[in-house]
Design an enzyme around this catalytic site. Structure first.
Site, PDB file in Angstrom:
ATOM      1  N   LYS A  53      34.103  67.299  45.190  1.00  0.00           N
ATOM      2  CA  LYS A  53      33.047  66.555  45.890  1.00  0.00           C
ATOM      3  C   LYS A  53      33.528  66.139  47.276  1.00  0.00           C
ATOM      4  CE  LYS A  53      30.969  65.193  41.545  1.00  0.00           C
ATOM      5  NZ  LYS A  53      30.846  64.262  40.431  1.00  0.00           N
ATOM      6  N   GLN A  97      32.503  58.398  38.934  1.00  0.00           N
ATOM      7  CA  GLN A  97      32.705  59.569  38.086  1.00  0.00           C
ATOM      8  C   GLN A  97      32.770  59.163  36.608  1.00  0.00           C
ATOM      9  OE1 GLN A  97      32.674  62.696  39.288  1.00  0.00           O
ATOM     10  NE2 GLN A  97      32.975  63.617  37.280  1.00  0.00           N
ATOM     11  N   ASP A 120      23.563  59.864  42.133  1.00  0.00           N
ATOM     12  CA  ASP A 120      23.616  60.531  40.830  1.00  0.00           C
ATOM     13  C   ASP A 120      22.250  60.520  40.132  1.00  0.00           C
ATOM     14  OD1 ASP A 120      25.969  61.725  39.893  1.00  0.00           O
ATOM     15  OD2 ASP A 120      26.946  59.787  39.548  1.00  0.00           O
TER      16      ASP A 120
HETATM   17  N1  GUN Z   1      30.659  63.571  35.076  1.00  0.00           N
HETATM   18  C1  GUN Z   1      30.207  64.818  34.824  1.00  0.00           C
HETATM   19  N2  GUN Z   1      29.142  65.107  35.593  1.00  0.00           N
HETATM   20  C2  GUN Z   1      28.914  64.010  36.354  1.00  0.00           C
HETATM   21  C3  GUN Z   1      27.956  63.708  37.357  1.00  0.00           C
HETATM   22  O1  GUN Z   1      27.067  64.490  37.698  1.00  0.00           O
HETATM   23  N3  GUN Z   1      28.073  62.480  37.921  1.00  0.00           N
HETATM   24  C4  GUN Z   1      29.021  61.575  37.544  1.00  0.00           C
HETATM   25  N4  GUN Z   1      29.033  60.389  38.140  1.00  0.00           N
HETATM   26  N5  GUN Z   1      29.927  61.837  36.617  1.00  0.00           N
HETATM   27  C5  GUN Z   1      29.865  63.049  36.033  1.00  0.00           C
END
Ligand code: GUN
Length: 285
Positions: A53, A97, A120
């Site tokens: 990211k 995350q 998100d």
């Molecule tokens: N863990 C796995 N996929 C995601 C996501 O799209 N966002 C977040 N915050 N954590 C994740």
């Protein structure tokens, strides 16, 4: 034989467009969009996702703020950090995350992120907006699936879409997006009986089961669009989807591979959501 739709190529084109938009902001002397990413602990998969990211932000020229916390951080310390990010005028998007280490309450964390910075799309306000077909932040993987359908030239209106999986992260929101786009939607899950019979009626099949290569040709209608959301590791360490790619290719009209399918689109949609948050916040100034 199915047409293989490379998410990686679509992602590249979309990121190029975003990079141009950010470059223009810079030329005009405007503030640069910023994404804050919180990682708690050292889960290797989470660490790798977070790095991906950060790298993607860097590539299109937006700022990222990585906040790496010890797994021993308390719930109240974590909430305090999020409060600061909510109030920080330079931060447009906040992502924590998941999963969080044991002992931390992820529901409370999700609810504490400002809905205006919730890139998100997990906050209950944004979930409600999706279900009311109002504009809000939509989770990134489901958005990526819709972009892939668009790239295939498929309008979901009037089509039968079958979603296998009902998680809050993917299955439920992608089903709702498809319904909002006027598809007839069936949601299947672990308790569904005669799954292959239902799946094989789908014009659009979204596989988000989490079981390696489970979806074979038997589950697929001739000419269907198949989107594989699965990320599974085989015993040999190879990355495979929920769809048995070789088998499915013999029946599907379009199919996304794993890797280089949905994965790169998810991060791209995170960048899109961050730019959207930025634009909305700038308009309000
Ligand atoms: N863990 C796995 N996929 C995601 C996501 O799209 N966002 C977040 N915050 N954590 C994740």
């Amino acid at each position: 034989m199915a047409e293989i739709i490379m998410g990686s190529e679509l992602a590249k084109a979309l990121r190029q467009k975003m990079a141009e938009e950010v470059s223009e902001l810079k030329q005009c002397g405007k503030r640069i969009p910023m994404l804050a990413v919180i990682l708690v602990g050292n889960n290797p998969a989470s660490l790798s996702y977070v790095k991906g990211k950060e790298k993607a932000c860097h590539e299109i020229g937006i700022a990222s703020k990585m906040i790496h916390l010890e797994a021993t951080v308390s719930q109240s310390e974590l909430m305090q950090i999020i409060r600061h990010l909510n109030e920080d005028p330079d931060v447009d998007g906040i992502l924590c995350q998941l999963p969080l280490p044991e002992g931390l309450n992820s529901e409370e964390v999700i609810r504490s992120i400002s809905p205006k910075k919730d890139v998100d799309g997990f906050h209950p306000i944004n979930v409600a907006k999706l279900y009311m077909n109002e504009d809000g932040f939509v989770p990134c993987t489901p958005l990526g699936c819709m972009e892939l359908l668009h790239r295939m030239g498929i309008d979901p209106q009037g089509k039968h879409a079958v979603v296998i999986g009902r998680s809050n992260l993917v299955g439920a929101p992608v089903a709702r997006l498809l319904l909002n786009a006027n598809a007839t939607v069936t949601i299947c899950h672990s308790r569904t009986q005669e799954l292959a019979k239902i799946a094989s009626q789908a014009d659009i099949l979204i596989a988000a089961v989490g079981r390696a290569k489970m979806i074979t040709a038997e589950y697929i209608k001739e000419g269907a669009a198949v989107i594989d959301v699965g990320i599974n590791r085989t015993q040999e360490g190879k990355l495979v989807g929920d769809v048995d790619f070789e088998s499915a290719c013999t029946k599907a009209g379009w199919i996304t591979p794993v890797p280089k399918g949905v994965g790169p689109m998810t991060i791209t949609m995170l960048l899109e959501n961050t730019l959207k948050a930025y634009r909305q916040r700038e308009e309000k100034q």
